[in-house]
Motif scaffolding. Structure first.
Motif, PDB file in Angstrom:
ATOM      1  N   SER A 101      -1.930   6.836 -14.333  1.00 45.07           N
ATOM      2  CA  SER A 101      -2.786   7.581 -13.415  1.00 45.07           C
ATOM      3  C   SER A 101      -3.864   8.388 -14.135  1.00 45.07           C
ATOM      4  O   SER A 101      -4.626   9.102 -13.503  1.00 45.07           O
ATOM      5  CB  SER A 101      -1.936   8.541 -12.572  1.00 45.07           C
ATOM      6  N   SER A 102      -3.956   8.274 -15.460  1.00 48.23           N
ATOM      7  CA  SER A 102      -4.951   9.054 -16.184  1.00 48.23           C
ATOM      8  C   SER A 102      -6.335   8.421 -16.127  1.00 48.23           C
ATOM      9  O   SER A 102      -7.322   9.053 -16.513  1.00 48.23           O
ATOM     10  CB  SER A 102      -4.523   9.217 -17.647  1.00 48.23           C
ATOM     11  N   TYR A 103      -6.427   7.158 -15.673  1.00 43.43           N
ATOM     12  CA  TYR A 103      -7.722   6.479 -15.618  1.00 43.43           C
ATOM     13  C   TYR A 103      -8.229   6.284 -14.197  1.00 43.43           C
ATOM     14  O   TYR A 103      -9.436   6.167 -13.981  1.00 43.43           O
ATOM     15  CB  TYR A 103      -7.644   5.116 -16.320  1.00 43.43           C
ATOM     16  N   ALA A 104      -7.332   6.207 -13.214  1.00 45.64           N
ATOM     17  CA  ALA A 104      -7.757   6.001 -11.827  1.00 45.64           C
ATOM     18  C   ALA A 104      -6.665   6.496 -10.885  1.00 45.64           C
ATOM     19  O   ALA A 104      -5.477   6.414 -11.194  1.00 45.64           O
ATOM     20  CB  ALA A 104      -8.057   4.531 -11.553  1.00 45.64           C
ATOM     21  N   SER A 105      -7.109   6.993  -9.752  1.00 47.24           N
ATOM     22  CA  SER A 105      -6.167   7.520  -8.768  1.00 47.24           C
ATOM     23  C   SER A 105      -6.778   7.394  -7.381  1.00 47.24           C
ATOM     24  O   SER A 105      -7.986   7.575  -7.200  1.00 47.24           O
ATOM     25  CB  SER A 105      -5.878   8.999  -9.070  1.00 47.24           C
ATOM     26  N   GLY A 106      -5.936   7.077  -6.399  1.00 45.94           N
ATOM     27  CA  GLY A 106      -6.417   7.037  -5.020  1.00 45.94           C
ATOM     28  C   GLY A 106      -6.661   5.646  -4.488  1.00 45.94           C
ATOM     29  O   GLY A 106      -7.557   5.436  -3.660  1.00 45.94           O
ATOM     30  N   ALA A 107      -5.892   4.654  -4.942  1.00 45.88           N
ATOM     31  CA  ALA A 107      -6.051   3.281  -4.461  1.00 45.88           C
ATOM     32  C   ALA A 107      -5.802   3.206  -2.959  1.00 45.88           C
ATOM     33  O   ALA A 107      -4.864   3.817  -2.440  1.00 45.88           O
ATOM     34  CB  ALA A 107      -5.075   2.352  -5.192  1.00 45.88           C
ATOM     35  N   VAL A 108      -6.661   2.474  -2.262  1.00 42.36           N
ATOM     36  CA  VAL A 108      -6.489   2.221  -0.828  1.00 42.36           C
ATOM     37  C   VAL A 108      -6.921   0.789  -0.536  1.00 42.36           C
ATOM     38  O   VAL A 108      -7.654   0.180  -1.307  1.00 42.36           O
ATOM     39  CB  VAL A 108      -7.320   3.186   0.050  1.00 42.36           C
ATOM     40  N   THR A 109      -6.473   0.267   0.589  1.00 46.10           N
ATOM     41  CA  THR A 109      -6.935  -1.032   1.063  1.00 46.10           C
ATOM     42  C   THR A 109      -7.998  -0.813   2.141  1.00 46.10           C
ATOM     43  O   THR A 109      -8.198   0.309   2.621  1.00 46.10           O
ATOM     44  CB  THR A 109      -5.776  -1.836   1.666  1.00 46.10           C
ATOM     45  N   ILE A 110      -8.662  -1.893   2.531  1.00 46.61           N
ATOM     46  CA  ILE A 110      -9.651  -1.798   3.607  1.00 46.61           C
ATOM     47  C   ILE A 110      -8.993  -1.291   4.881  1.00 46.61           C
ATOM     48  O   ILE A 110      -9.543  -0.440   5.588  1.00 46.61           O
ATOM     49  CB  ILE A 110     -10.330  -3.160   3.844  1.00 46.61           C
ATOM     50  N   SER A 111      -7.798  -1.780   5.193  1.00 40.42           N
ATOM     51  CA  SER A 111      -7.083  -1.334   6.406  1.00 40.42           C
ATOM     52  C   SER A 111      -6.838   0.165   6.371  1.00 40.42           C
ATOM     53  O   SER A 111      -6.992   0.856   7.388  1.00 40.42           O
ATOM     54  CB  SER A 111      -5.744  -2.067   6.535  1.00 40.42           C
ATOM     55  N   GLU A 112      -6.461   0.681   5.212  1.00 37.69           N
ATOM     56  CA  GLU A 112      -6.180   2.112   5.102  1.00 37.69           C
ATOM     57  C   GLU A 112      -7.448   2.946   5.262  1.00 37.69           C
ATOM     58  O   GLU A 112      -7.423   4.017   5.880  1.00 37.69           O
ATOM     59  CB  GLU A 112      -5.494   2.392   3.763  1.00 37.69           C
ATOM     60  N   VAL A 113      -8.575   2.453   4.733  1.00 35.99           N
ATOM     61  CA  VAL A 113      -9.842   3.167   4.920  1.00 35.99           C
ATOM     62  C   VAL A 113     -10.229   3.184   6.393  1.00 35.99           C
ATOM     63  O   VAL A 113     -10.695   4.200   6.918  1.00 35.99           O
ATOM     64  CB  VAL A 113     -10.962   2.523   4.070  1.00 35.99           C
ATOM     65  N   VAL A 114     -10.031   2.068   7.076  1.00 37.38           N
ATOM     66  CA  VAL A 114     -10.317   2.012   8.510  1.00 37.38           C
ATOM     67  C   VAL A 114      -9.462   3.027   9.261  1.00 37.38           C
ATOM     68  O   VAL A 114      -9.954   3.756  10.134  1.00 37.38           O
ATOM     69  CB  VAL A 114     -10.077   0.585   9.065  1.00 37.38           C
ATOM     70  N   GLN A 115      -8.188   3.107   8.908  1.00 34.23           N
ATOM     71  CA  GLN A 115      -7.289   4.073   9.563  1.00 34.23           C
ATOM     72  C   GLN A 115      -7.717   5.509   9.281  1.00 34.23           C
ATOM     73  O   GLN A 115      -7.681   6.366  10.166  1.00 34.23           O
ATOM     74  CB  GLN A 115      -5.852   3.839   9.093  1.00 34.23           C
ATOM     75  N   ILE A 116      -8.152   5.765   8.044  1.00 37.15           N
ATOM     76  CA  ILE A 116      -8.598   7.111   7.685  1.00 37.15           C
ATOM     77  C   ILE A 116      -9.801   7.512   8.530  1.00 37.15           C
ATOM     78  O   ILE A 116      -9.860   8.615   9.084  1.00 37.15           O
ATOM     79  CB  ILE A 116      -8.958   7.173   6.184  1.00 37.15           C
ATOM     80  N   LEU A 117     -10.767   6.613   8.658  1.00 39.92           N
ATOM     81  CA  LEU A 117     -12.010   6.935   9.354  1.00 39.92           C
ATOM     82  C   LEU A 117     -11.867   6.879  10.876  1.00 39.92           C
ATOM     83  O   LEU A 117     -12.624   7.521  11.600  1.00 39.92           O
ATOM     84  CB  LEU A 117     -13.128   5.980   8.918  1.00 39.92           C
ATOM     85  N   ALA A 118     -10.898   6.116  11.359  1.00 38.28           N
ATOM     86  CA  ALA A 118     -10.719   6.002  12.806  1.00 38.28           C
ATOM     87  C   ALA A 118      -9.945   7.183  13.375  1.00 38.28           C
ATOM     88  O   ALA A 118     -10.136   7.552  14.534  1.00 38.28           O
ATOM     89  CB  ALA A 118      -9.999   4.694  13.139  1.00 38.28           C
TER      90      ALA A 118
END
Length: 575
Positions: free
Chosen positions: A348-365
């Motif tokens: 986790s020292s190089y990247a954090s916060g992985a999401v899928t397209i479905s999860e982004v849609v759920q976040i924004l909806a």
């Protein structure tokens, strides 16, 4: 693995896509280069999300984008529709003769490769010769070395096609030209002409068949990344493909970027053209948005004079320039879709916060069930976490790339998904993941307004600047994208020979700030197409739409507006 399949439909969409894939190719090259910055070797990105492994008939291993690109015939310039890796130079002539009379063959002169493409070709020939002979050819080209400065100059002054600056190999199933469609690109500018031109053919089915080739190879497809030039006749083709995706891949969401080039915002000269433009914008958005989970309008009337270009030097008349800035932002937004998810073996020292397209849609909806429209914001380059630009914090430097939105809207119900990558800290050093998180959280905590929810993804890997990237950086941008207090003396624009990488921040947000965009389209639909005596009633009928279809589109737009309007009222009540 959660694969993505990418579609690019239309001229400007392919300009954007060409830059996008150049970024990916650059990342792959830097990961293998022993002399590159270590941050590019520890990206924590799974490139297999975007790429497929394969093999040519000669047994050469290939690694090509999982992509279907569609454009008008003749749009590929010097590139073959079979790409380059798989091009077997098959002759157009046949040994079977069924005609005994005289035969006349007319062959058009192929487009010549520019200096950049010539150098790519010669480097590959040298590499093949080196591999075949088992000797080191020293990297010299067959005709003598072509200097990088000459390549950059040839691109700045001579890009006609999106393939002119593409350094990527494509699969034969990827490149599709609309053959038999003889139409002036300048007149291929509205939904009706596109629908009429495509109605007699099977183009939609052929594109869907190519799409199926890539989808059926996937183990667990997470969705589709769809870039469409929706400013003209490509919209109905995109609608056909979206309908096919909805029928065949019910559970695979579509993230659609409706992109527009600099020329599409010019005011039409006649009243008839203005009515046609307004109706096209309304119909195109209504049809596209109804068939995807998330639509993101991208393309400002003037990118060069916008706040987003504060540190850039862009020529609005060059699609090569504008598409580069939009592609950089789309690259940033796509990073969380291919980050390695946190687990027992993940670093986790190089990247954090992985999401899928479905999860982004759920976040924004949020709680909404309808398809979403989102605003795209970018900071290019993003400021360091400390230093001269700290007065305008990282979130304050994010500026919209979506047109026709309200500025300085206080929407306390807004929902966001943000990515920050390659951020610089004190002394120009790469900031850690935790430092970036703390900075963003502090900015929202102490800000005048803040979203109801923000998902933050962070990566240490910056945006690499490949050689064919245009010279669009201003003289306040340093070699690694740091923002300088005094301008660099010399040329006002700087490119890949001066800038190696830049930090980026990008954001998708669901906000009532999009209301003017939606209201403009609903107003155009009603006044130009639905109202009694509407000036475009016959025009839209000629496009193949009955009045009840237009009313259905209006009802859908009204619901989107009502949902956001209700949220806006809730924000006002909270004040």
């Amino acid at each position: 693995m959660r694969e993505l399949v990418t579609l690019q439909v239309g001229s400007f969409a392919n300009f954007v896509g060409s830059h996008f894939w150049n970024f990916q190719d650059e990342l792959l090259g830097l990961a293998e280069d022993p002399n590159s910055d270590p941050v590019f070797k520890n990206q924590s990105l799974n490139m297999d999300v975007l790429y497929r492994s394969g093999e040519t008939h000669q047994g050469t291993v290939t690694y090509t984008p999982r992509l279907v690109s569609v454009d008008l015939q003749g749009s590929l310039g010097s590139m073959s529709t079979r790409g380059t890796l798989y091009d077997e130079n098959s002759s157009a002539s046949s040994n079977i003769y069924t005609w005994g009379g005289n035969v006349t063959t007319q062959v058009a002169e192929p487009h010549k490769k520019n200096l950049f493409l010539q150098s790519l070709y010669e480097e590959e020939q040298v590499n093949l010769l080196t591999l075949g002979n088992g000797v080191n050819a020293g990297g010299k080209s067959c005709r003598g070395e072509i200097h990088d400065s000459d390549k950059v100059e040839s691109l700045e002054n001579g890009v006609q096609y999106w393939t002119d600056f593409s350094k990527v190999h494509y699969h034969p199933q990827s490149l599709y030209e609309l053959s038999g469609l003889w139409v002036d690109p300048q007149k291929f500018d509205n939904y009706g002409i596109g629908r009429e031109s495509l109605s007699a053919g099977l183009q939609g089915e052929e594109v869907s068949e190519r799409l199926r080739f890539f989808v059926e190879e996937c183990d667990h497809i997470q969705g589709f990344q769809f870039i469409v030039d929706d400013s003209g006749g490509f919209s109905p083709l995109a609608v056909d493909v979206l309908e096919s995706i909805a029928d065949e891949y019910t559970n695979a969401p579509v993230l659609l970027y409706a992109v527009r080039g600099p020329g599409s915002s010019m005011d039409p000269r006649s009243q008839k053209q203005r009515v046609s433009r307004k109706l096209h914008d309304a119909v195109s958005f209504s049809k596209l948005s109804s068939l995807c989970k998330l639509i993101v309008p991208v393309g400002l009337p003037s990118l060069s004079t916008s706040k987003a270009s504060r540190f850039l030097s862009i020529n609005d008349k060059k699609p090569y320039h504008c598409s580069a800035a939009y592609a950089a932002t789309l690259h940033s937004i796509s990073l969380p879709f291919r980050m390695e998810p946190l687990g027992p073996t993940a670093d986790s020292s190089y990247a954090s916060g992985a999401v899928t397209i479905s999860e982004v849609v759920q976040i924004l909806a949020g709680q909404a069930r309808q398809n979403m429209v989102a605003i795209l914001d970018a900071a290019m380059p993003s400021p360091s976490l400390t230093g001269n630009w700290v007065g305008q914090n990282l979130t304050g430097n994010l500026q919209p790339l979506t047109p026709e939105i309200a500025e300085d809207v206080e929407d306390l119900q807004s929902l966001e998904s943000m990515i920050v990558h390659g951020a610089l800290g004190s002394g120009g050093h790469r900031a850690s993941i935790s430092e970036v998180k703390d900075t963003v959280h502090a900015a929202y905590e102490h800000g005048i307004t803040r979203p109801m929810f923000c998902h933050l993804s962070v990566a240490q890997c910056p945006l690499p600047i490949p050689l064919p990237f245009p010279s669009i950086f201003g003289n306040l941008v340093g070699q690694h994208g740091e923002l300088l207090s005094t301008p660099i003396v010399g040329s006002p624009s700087r490119g890949s020979l001066d800038i190696h990488s830049i930090p980026m921040a990008a954001r998708l947000r669901s906000s009532s700030a999009i209301l003017p965009f939606l209201e403009n389209r609903l107003g155009s639909l009603r006044s130009c197409g639905i109202a009694r005596g509407a000036p475009g009633a016959e025009l839209v009928r000629n496009w193949g739409f009955a009045k009840d279809e237009l009313e259905d589109m209006g009802e859908m737009l009204s619901k989107m507006i009502a949902t956001l309007g209700l949220r806006s009222e809730m924000s006002s009540d909270s004040d």
